[in-house]
Design an enzyme around this catalytic site. Structure first.
Site, PDB file in Angstrom:
ATOM      1  N   HIS A 145      -1.791  -1.056   2.741  1.00 22.56           N
ATOM      2  CA  HIS A 145      -1.583  -2.507   2.754  1.00 22.56           C
ATOM      3  C   HIS A 145      -0.102  -2.881   2.707  1.00 22.56           C
ATOM      4  CE1 HIS A 145      -1.782  -2.062  -1.769  1.00 22.56           C
ATOM      5  NE2 HIS A 145      -0.794  -2.928  -1.676  1.00 22.56           N
ATOM      6  N   SER A 155       3.341  -1.392  -5.159  1.00 27.53           N
ATOM      7  CA  SER A 155       2.380  -0.707  -4.299  1.00 27.53           C
ATOM      8  C   SER A 155       3.020   0.426  -3.517  1.00 27.53           C
ATOM      9  CB  SER A 155       1.765  -1.683  -3.305  1.00 27.53           C
ATOM     10  OG  SER A 155       0.858  -2.524  -3.938  1.00 27.53           O
ATOM     11  N   ASP A 210      -6.575   3.391   1.450  1.00 29.66           N
ATOM     12  CA  ASP A 210      -5.356   2.616   1.201  1.00 29.66           C
ATOM     13  C   ASP A 210      -4.141   3.540   1.128  1.00 29.66           C
ATOM     14  OD1 ASP A 210      -3.809   0.385   0.943  1.00 29.66           O
ATOM     15  OD2 ASP A 210      -4.187   0.089  -1.199  1.00 29.66           O
TER      16      ASP A 210
END
Length: 504
Positions: A232, A347, A265
Site C-alpha cells: 500500500h 508502513s 501487503d
C-alpha cells in the site's frame, strides 16, 4: 501536523519586586528607578570602580532618581518620608544586578492547560509548550475505518493512509540520525542499534499519474538495491507513477516497482543506479520471537523521517485483516503485535529485535474509535502489527524471481464473518463456482460445503480471515492438519496446500 512552539515569555514584569514594609531583615529593597548614565560617567574620573558584587561603592550613596521614589525608598532620597526605615538601604556586598524576578503565571489559571483565560497549550489552533516542561504536539486525525488503519497502516480498503502525506514542514523533532557521532554507545543499546540500522532504512515517496501519493518506509534487502516495503506504500506509483527513496544521509534515488502482492501487503522496489556499499539489514527468525522481547521500529511517521521508537512484542500470531474483510484486495497476516509507537508513514519500515535484526515489517495499527479527536488520521495507541519477516522474505524472494506473487490455498471458499466458532466453508464460491474446488486440496481431503474449520495445525480458528492469515504463513506444497466439525462431529484431516498465482 502542528509542532510545538518554544515557550512564551511575559512582558511588563517589574525589574525587581518591591519589598513589603514588613519584609524580613536583610531583604533587598526595590531598586530606585533611574535614567541610565551616559557612557563614561561612571566611575568618576580618577576613581577606581568598586569590586564586583559590591554596591554602592564604599563611601558613596546611590545617585538620586529623578522620579518620585516609593514610600520605602532609601532615606534621604528626594521626596522620601523623613522617617523611612534605614533598613531598606541597599545592602553592601549584595549581588548586583539583583536576581531576575519570578515570572508571573500565564493567564488567570496560572499556566496553559490549567483553566486560564489564555489559549489551551497543545491545541491544534495555537500550540504552546508547557513552560519548563516537555515539548508536545497534537497530531489530529480522521478517516473512515472498518477494523484497522493502514499507511502506517490498514483501513478503508487498507491502503489509504499512504496516500495522505504529511504537510508539516519546519518540524523541530530531532531524529536519531542527528545523534552525536563522537559519543560511543555500547553495542546492545538502542542508540547503537539505531545508528547502525538507519543508513539501511529509506523514506519512500510515491506519486501516481494523477498526482496522488504519500510517504512510507522501506529497508535495504540486498546489495543489488532491492528494497522491501508494503504494497500500500507503493501502489499509487505502481502504474507509471514516480517513486523515490531517500536515505538517512539525505541522498535521494529514483526507484521502480519489481513486484507487489496485495494479499500479503508486501512489495519489492529496486533503486535505479543503486550506489555501491549498500548494507542490507540482517534478518532474524520471526518464529523464534517471544512475547516480551524488545522491539525497535524505524520509519517516517507523519513524514518525520529517521524516527526511532521502542517497545516489546505484545503478542504473536495475531490474525489481522487490513481491509474490510469482504473483498479480494484485502490483506491478511498472522502478525507480530507490538506496543512500539507506529503511525501513518511507518508502513514498510523494519521492526527490529534488540540486536538490530529484522523480525517484522510494520504494516498496521488498531485505531482508537474515530481516531481520537475525530479529525485527520488515526495515531498510535500502542497496538501495532508487523508482518513476520519469515513470511515477508518468502514473498520477496518470489517477487524478485518472477514479479508475481504466489499464494498457498486449500481450494475452498469460506465465509468472511469475523469472530465466531470457526471458518465455515460457503455454500457457493465466487461467481457461482463451487465452494470446494473440484480435485483441489480440500476436495481431496474430503471437506464439503458447510464444514466448519476450527483448527489449523495447533492454532484455533475463529473466522475466515483468521484461517487465511494462517494459511498464508506457509508455502504451496506444505502439509497441514485441519480440524473441522460436520453435523456436530469433529474430525481431523491432512491437507497439502495448493497454489494460486497472481491476485485473481
Amino acid at each position: 501536523m502542528s509542532t510545538e512552539n518554544e515557550g512564551t515569555g511575559a512582558s511588563g514584569a517589574p525589574s525587581v519586586p518591591p519589598v513589603p514594609d514588613a519584609a524580613p531583615e536583610g531583604t533587598p529593597a526595590s531598586a530606585p528607578a533611574s535614567t541610565p548614565a551616559p557612557a563614561g560617567d561612571y566611575p568618576p574620573p580618577g576613581q577606581t570602580p568598586p569590586p564586583a558584587g559590591s554596591y554602592p561603592p564604599p563611601g558613596h550613596t546611590p545617585p538620586p532618581s529623578p522620579a518620585s521614589p516609593p514610600s520605602h525608598a532609601p532615606a534621604g532620597a528626594p521626596g522620601a518620608p523623613a522617617d523611612a526605615p534605614t533598613s531598606a538601604q541597599p545592602v553592601v556586598g549584595a549581588s548586583w544586578p539583583p536576581p531576575p524576578p519570578v515570572l508571573p503565571s500565564y493567564g488567570s489559571g496560572g499556566s496553559y492547560g490549567s483553566g486560564g483565560d489564555g489559549p489551551e497549550w497543545g491545541s491544534p489552533e495555537q500550540p504552546r509548550s508547557r513552560p519548563g516542561g516537555k515539548r508536545l504536539g497534537l497530531f489530529v486525525a480522521a478517516m473512515a475505518v472498518v477494523a484497522l488503519v493502514a499507511g502506517g497502516l490498514g483501513g478503508g480498503l487498507g491502503y489509504q493512509i499512504a496516500k495522505n502525506d504529511d504537510d508539516g514542514a519546519g518540524s523541530t523533532t530531532v531524529s536519531a540520525a542527528d545523534a552525536p557521532k563522537d559519543f560511543a554507545r555500547a553495542a546492545d543499546t538502542v542508540a547503537a542499534v539505531a545508528g547502525k540500522s538507519l543508513p539501511s532504512v529509506v523514506t519512500i515517496e510515491a506519486k501516481g499519474g494523477d498526482g496522488e501519493g504519500g510517504t512510507g518506509t522501506g529497508f535495504i534487502y540486498d546489495k543489488q538495491g532491492h528494497i522491501l516495503t508494503n504494497n500500500h506504500v507503493v501502489a499509487s506509483a505502481a502504474e507509471g507513477g514516480d517513486l523515490t527513496a531517500t536515505f538517512s544521509n539525505g541522498k535521494k534515488y529514483t526507484a521502480e516497482v519489481v513486484g507487489r502482492a496485495e494479499g500479503y501487503d508486501v512489495a519489492v522496489v529496486k533503486l535505479k543506479n543503486a550506489p555501491s556499499g549498500l548494507n542490507p539489514l540482517p534478518l532474524a527468525d520471526s518464529d523464534a520471537v517471544a512475547v516480551g522481547d524488545s522491539t525497535i521500529a524505524i520509519g517516517a511517521p507523519f513524514g518525520l523521517s529517521n524516527t526511532v521508537t521502542t517497545g516489546i512484542i505484545s503478542a504473536k500470531n495475531r490474525p489481522v485483516a487490513s481491509g474490510d474483510g469482504t473483498g479480494s484486495s484485502n490483506s491478511y497476516m498472522s502478525a507480530l503485535q507490538t506496543d512500539a509507537s507506529i503511525n501513518p508513514g511507518n508502513s514498510g519500515g523494519p521492526l527490529l529485535d534488540a540486536g538490530g535484526a529484522v523480525i517484522g515489517m510494520n504494516s498496521a495499527i488498531q485505531p482508537s474509535g474515530s481516531g481520537g479527536t475525530g479529525q485527520g488520521q488515526a495515531g498510535s495507541i500502542g497496538l501495532g502489527f508487523a508482518i513476520p519477516i519469515n513470511q515477508a522474505k518468502n514473498v520477496a524472494e518470489q517477487l524478485i524471481k518472477t514479479g508475481t506473487p504466489v499464494y498457498p490455498v486449500i481450494g475452498a471458499t469460506v465465509t468472511m464473518t469475523e469472530g465466531g466458532s470457526g471458518a465455515t466453508i460457503s455454500a457457493d464460491g465466487q461467481g457461482g463456482t463451487p465452494a470446494v474446488t473440484p480435485d483441489g486440496p480440500a476436495a481431496k481431503a474430503g471437506l464439503k460445503a458447510g464444514d466448519v474449520i476450527t483448527k489449523f495445525n495447533d492454532t484455533p480458528i475463529d473466522s475466515g480471515p483468521t484461517l487465511i492469515s494462517e494459511i498464508w504463513t506457509h508455502k504451496p506444497g506444505d502439509k497441514v492438519t485441519l480440524t473441522y466439525k460436520r453435523a456436530g462431529k469433529e474430525s481431523t484431516v491432512q491437507v497439502t496446500l495448493g497454489e494460486r498465482k497472481g491476485e485473481s
